[in-house]
Design a protein around this motif. Sequence first.
Motif, PDB file in Angstrom:
ATOM      1  N   LEU A 193      45.095  41.543  43.698  1.00 19.20           N
ATOM      2  CA  LEU A 193      43.832  40.484  43.582  1.00 19.20           C
ATOM      3  C   LEU A 193      43.678  41.386  42.104  1.00 19.20           C
ATOM      4  CD1 LEU A 193      41.341  42.498  46.333  1.00 19.20           C
ATOM      5  CD2 LEU A 193      42.406  40.218  46.229  1.00 19.20           C
ATOM      6  N   GLN A 194      44.851  40.785  41.068  1.00 19.47           N
ATOM      7  CA  GLN A 194      44.274  41.387  39.625  1.00 19.47           C
ATOM      8  C   GLN A 194      44.056  40.149  38.951  1.00 19.47           C
ATOM      9  OE1 GLN A 194      47.100  44.010  37.477  1.00 19.47           O
ATOM     10  NE2 GLN A 194      48.703  43.788  39.099  1.00 19.47           N
ATOM     11  N   ASP A 195      43.976  38.704  39.359  1.00 16.22           N
ATOM     12  CA  ASP A 195      42.975  37.628  38.768  1.00 16.22           C
ATOM     13  C   ASP A 195      41.538  38.120  38.771  1.00 16.22           C
ATOM     14  OD1 ASP A 195      43.134  37.426  42.364  1.00 16.22           O
ATOM     15  OD2 ASP A 195      41.839  35.777  41.747  1.00 16.22           O
ATOM     16  N   LEU A 196      40.819  38.679  39.716  1.00 21.54           N
ATOM     17  CA  LEU A 196      39.630  39.530  40.150  1.00 21.54           C
ATOM     18  C   LEU A 196      38.971  40.877  38.537  1.00 21.54           C
ATOM     19  CD1 LEU A 196      38.385  39.204  43.565  1.00 21.54           C
ATOM     20  CD2 LEU A 196      38.022  37.572  41.739  1.00 21.54           C
ATOM     21  N   SER A 197      38.626  40.833  37.680  1.00 22.62           N
ATOM     22  CA  SER A 197      38.409  41.340  37.226  1.00 22.62           C
ATOM     23  C   SER A 197      37.759  43.301  37.911  1.00 22.62           C
ATOM     24  CB  SER A 197      36.604  41.593  36.328  1.00 22.62           C
ATOM     25  OG  SER A 197      37.572  40.477  35.357  1.00 22.62           O
ATOM     26  N   TRP A 198      38.262  43.982  37.805  1.00 22.62           N
ATOM     27  CA  TRP A 198      38.039  45.778  38.944  1.00 22.62           C
ATOM     28  C   TRP A 198      38.038  46.747  38.066  1.00 22.62           C
ATOM     29  CZ3 TRP A 198      42.122  47.614  40.361  1.00 22.62           C
ATOM     30  CH2 TRP A 198      43.041  47.321  40.611  1.00 22.62           C
ATOM     31  N   THR A 199      38.095  47.947  38.418  1.00 23.78           N
ATOM     32  CA  THR A 199      38.569  49.657  38.148  1.00 23.78           C
ATOM     33  C   THR A 199      38.395  49.821  39.224  1.00 23.78           C
ATOM     34  OG1 THR A 199      37.026  50.013  36.825  1.00 23.78           O
ATOM     35  CG2 THR A 199      38.687  49.283  35.452  1.00 23.78           C
ATOM     36  N   LEU A 200      39.314  51.389  39.511  1.00 28.41           N
ATOM     37  CA  LEU A 200      39.535  51.426  40.635  1.00 28.41           C
ATOM     38  C   LEU A 200      38.862  53.381  40.270  1.00 28.41           C
ATOM     39  CD1 LEU A 200      40.032  52.596  43.733  1.00 28.41           C
ATOM     40  CD2 LEU A 200      42.232  52.602  43.619  1.00 28.41           C
ATOM     41  N   ASP A 201      38.270  54.125  40.548  1.00 27.85           N
ATOM     42  CA  ASP A 201      38.529  55.554  40.839  1.00 27.85           C
ATOM     43  C   ASP A 201      38.845  56.605  41.980  1.00 27.85           C
ATOM     44  OD1 ASP A 201      37.348  55.473  37.870  1.00 27.85           O
ATOM     45  OD2 ASP A 201      35.331  55.718  38.420  1.00 27.85           O
ATOM     46  N   LEU A 202      39.970  57.165  41.488  1.00 33.71           N
ATOM     47  CA  LEU A 202      40.483  58.085  43.237  1.00 33.71           C
ATOM     48  C   LEU A 202      40.022  59.325  42.825  1.00 33.71           C
ATOM     49  CD1 LEU A 202      44.575  56.549  43.310  1.00 33.71           C
ATOM     50  CD2 LEU A 202      41.260  55.897  44.805  1.00 33.71           C
ATOM     51  N   VAL A 203      39.555  60.399  43.521  1.00 32.68           N
ATOM     52  CA  VAL A 203      38.506  61.700  43.290  1.00 32.68           C
ATOM     53  C   VAL A 203      39.507  62.078  44.724  1.00 32.68           C
ATOM     54  CG1 VAL A 203      36.419  62.373  42.990  1.00 32.68           C
ATOM     55  CG2 VAL A 203      36.883  60.471  42.509  1.00 32.68           C
ATOM     56  N   GLY A 204      40.160  63.413  44.192  1.00 34.79           N
ATOM     57  CA  GLY A 204      40.500  64.147  44.877  1.00 34.79           C
ATOM     58  C   GLY A 204      41.834  64.573  44.729  1.00 34.79           C
ATOM     59  N   ASP A 234      41.485  40.815  52.047  1.00 42.11           N
ATOM     60  CA  ASP A 234      40.629  40.107  52.129  1.00 42.11           C
ATOM     61  C   ASP A 234      39.040  40.551  52.123  1.00 42.11           C
ATOM     62  OD1 ASP A 234      39.717  36.773  52.868  1.00 42.11           O
ATOM     63  OD2 ASP A 234      38.351  38.309  54.786  1.00 42.11           O
ATOM     64  N   ARG A 235      38.766  41.399  52.894  1.00 42.73           N
ATOM     65  CA  ARG A 235      37.667  41.742  52.468  1.00 42.73           C
ATOM     66  C   ARG A 235      37.229  42.394  51.332  1.00 42.73           C
ATOM     67  NH1 ARG A 235      37.444  38.766  56.339  1.00 42.73           N
ATOM     68  NH2 ARG A 235      36.902  39.548  58.766  1.00 42.73           N
ATOM     69  N   LEU A 236      37.714  43.338  50.229  1.00 46.88           N
ATOM     70  CA  LEU A 236      37.839  43.282  49.347  1.00 46.88           C
ATOM     71  C   LEU A 236      37.943  42.386  48.170  1.00 46.88           C
ATOM     72  CD1 LEU A 236      40.522  46.330  48.866  1.00 46.88           C
ATOM     73  CD2 LEU A 236      38.442  46.696  49.282  1.00 46.88           C
ATOM     74  N   ARG A 237      38.012  41.533  48.277  1.00 49.11           N
ATOM     75  CA  ARG A 237      38.379  40.319  47.300  1.00 49.11           C
ATOM     76  C   ARG A 237      36.957  39.436  47.352  1.00 49.11           C
ATOM     77  NH1 ARG A 237      40.520  36.577  44.924  1.00 49.11           N
ATOM     78  NH2 ARG A 237      43.004  36.620  45.455  1.00 49.11           N
ATOM     79  N   ARG A 238      36.619  39.322  48.538  1.00 51.46           N
ATOM     80  CA  ARG A 238      34.991  38.654  49.571  1.00 51.46           C
ATOM     81  C   ARG A 238      33.752  39.959  48.872  1.00 51.46           C
ATOM     82  NH1 ARG A 238      33.551  37.553  55.039  1.00 51.46           N
ATOM     83  NH2 ARG A 238      31.796  37.805  54.715  1.00 51.46           N
ATOM     84  N   LEU A 239      33.968  41.148  47.976  1.00 46.86           N
ATOM     85  CA  LEU A 239      32.895  41.708  47.152  1.00 46.86           C
ATOM     86  C   LEU A 239      33.052  42.060  45.928  1.00 46.86           C
ATOM     87  CD1 LEU A 239      32.506  45.639  49.927  1.00 46.86           C
ATOM     88  CD2 LEU A 239      30.909  43.347  49.404  1.00 46.86           C
ATOM     89  N   LEU A 240      33.847  42.293  45.692  1.00 50.00           N
ATOM     90  CA  LEU A 240      34.855  41.997  44.188  1.00 50.00           C
ATOM     91  C   LEU A 240      33.970  40.676  43.255  1.00 50.00           C
ATOM     92  CD1 LEU A 240      38.079  44.187  44.171  1.00 50.00           C
ATOM     93  CD2 LEU A 240      35.892  44.585  43.500  1.00 50.00           C
ATOM     94  N   ALA A 241      33.888  39.447  44.517  1.00 55.16           N
ATOM     95  CA  ALA A 241      33.691  38.175  43.892  1.00 55.16           C
ATOM     96  C   ALA A 241      32.308  37.794  43.750  1.00 55.16           C
ATOM     97  CB  ALA A 241      34.099  37.227  44.128  1.00 55.16           C
ATOM     98  N   ASP A 242      31.386  38.822  44.325  1.00 55.54           N
ATOM     99  CA  ASP A 242      30.262  38.449  44.613  1.00 55.54           C
ATOM    100  C   ASP A 242      29.211  39.420  45.340  1.00 55.54           C
ATOM    101  OD1 ASP A 242      27.868  37.748  46.545  1.00 55.54           O
ATOM    102  OD2 ASP A 242      28.705  36.465  48.044  1.00 55.54           O
ATOM    103  N   PRO A 243      28.518  39.421  43.957  1.00 52.56           N
ATOM    104  CA  PRO A 243      27.884  41.230  43.379  1.00 52.56           C
ATOM    105  C   PRO A 243      26.073  41.179  44.158  1.00 52.56           C
ATOM    106  CG  PRO A 243      27.545  39.013  41.819  1.00 52.56           C
ATOM    107  CD  PRO A 243      28.611  38.633  42.758  1.00 52.56           C
ATOM    108  N   GLY A 244      26.297  39.244  45.141  1.00 56.47           N
ATOM    109  CA  GLY A 244      24.357  39.316  45.731  1.00 56.47           C
ATOM    110  C   GLY A 244      25.070  40.426  46.838  1.00 56.47           C
ATOM    111  N   LEU A 245      26.231  39.938  47.699  1.00 59.91           N
ATOM    112  CA  LEU A 245      27.081  40.806  48.971  1.00 59.91           C
ATOM    113  C   LEU A 245      26.911  42.100  48.708  1.00 59.91           C
ATOM    114  CD1 LEU A 245      28.025  39.844  52.006  1.00 59.91           C
ATOM    115  CD2 LEU A 245      30.135  39.836  50.804  1.00 59.91           C
TER     116      LEU A 245
END
Length: 287
Positions: free
Chosen positions: A135-146, A240-251
């Motif tokens: 999904l690197q065509d989308l803009s996002w960052t990830l924080d892993l805690v622990g 697929d589920r991650l893409r839907r959320l990353l691409a849709d701020p309203g959702l």
Amino acid sequence: MLLRDIKPDLLHVHSSKAGFVGRLAARLAGVRSVFTAHGWAFTEGVHPARRTLAVVLERLAGRLGDGVICVSHKDLKLALENRVAPEDRLTVVWNGVPDTAQRALPGLEPPRLVMVARFSPQKDHGPLLKSLAELQDLSWTLDLVGDGPLLPQVKALAQELGLGNRVRFLGRRVDIDSVLAEAQVFVLTSRWEGLPLTILEAMRAGLPVVASDVGGVGEAVVDGHTGFLVPRGEQALLRDRLRRLLADPGLRVQMGAAARKRYEEHFTVERMVEGVWEVYSRVLGQG
């Protein structure tokens, strides 16, 4: 024995090891006991040898105690199927977490995902990183805690997948409410669970949740309403589920608000205390 000196009315124990030892000690001391099973060690996803041993031990311990609290209906069903305690000693009390003033803003761009989990085989960070690598065509960052024994392996995987500049490893944190308030999506890709507190904390913050459909997770996350449930190991669906959320701020905003409402209705610490108190009262013959 300490229990004989203190003479409590009731002993409440948690986790498998303490649950077995505590119930045995309580029986020897003539003290009534309640055990909370935060997910059974014989649940699906656990190594078969460990599952077999866990069933034997839990059946023995079940004869020693006076009440068992299951944190999900899924765990209650599993307990009945494996005959670890009589049905009249089993009760479901969903976990609850205290409220805080910290709230997330799920609609912010670019979105930040967060996963709060120990780096261990159970939590299985690999599918999340592999899905995000596609999904690197989308803009996002990830924080892993622990922290945990697999932390070096997960760091190496992130580098191998070319995600080094997008993933932050934050280590152990005591300000989880603040970390969640800075995120837009919460993810948990566990192989097995009871009813994870981290998911409830994310819902409390008003975050949409994407999680493996294991244990009692589906009793907290309503698929398609407060987030998405993904069968264990279904990496394509996770992507697929991650893409839907990353691409849709309203959702994200819509699902985050629904998650917060569900937290308020079902997963507050006050509701949990009420349920546990009812179990105490029944075990002690006061209600």
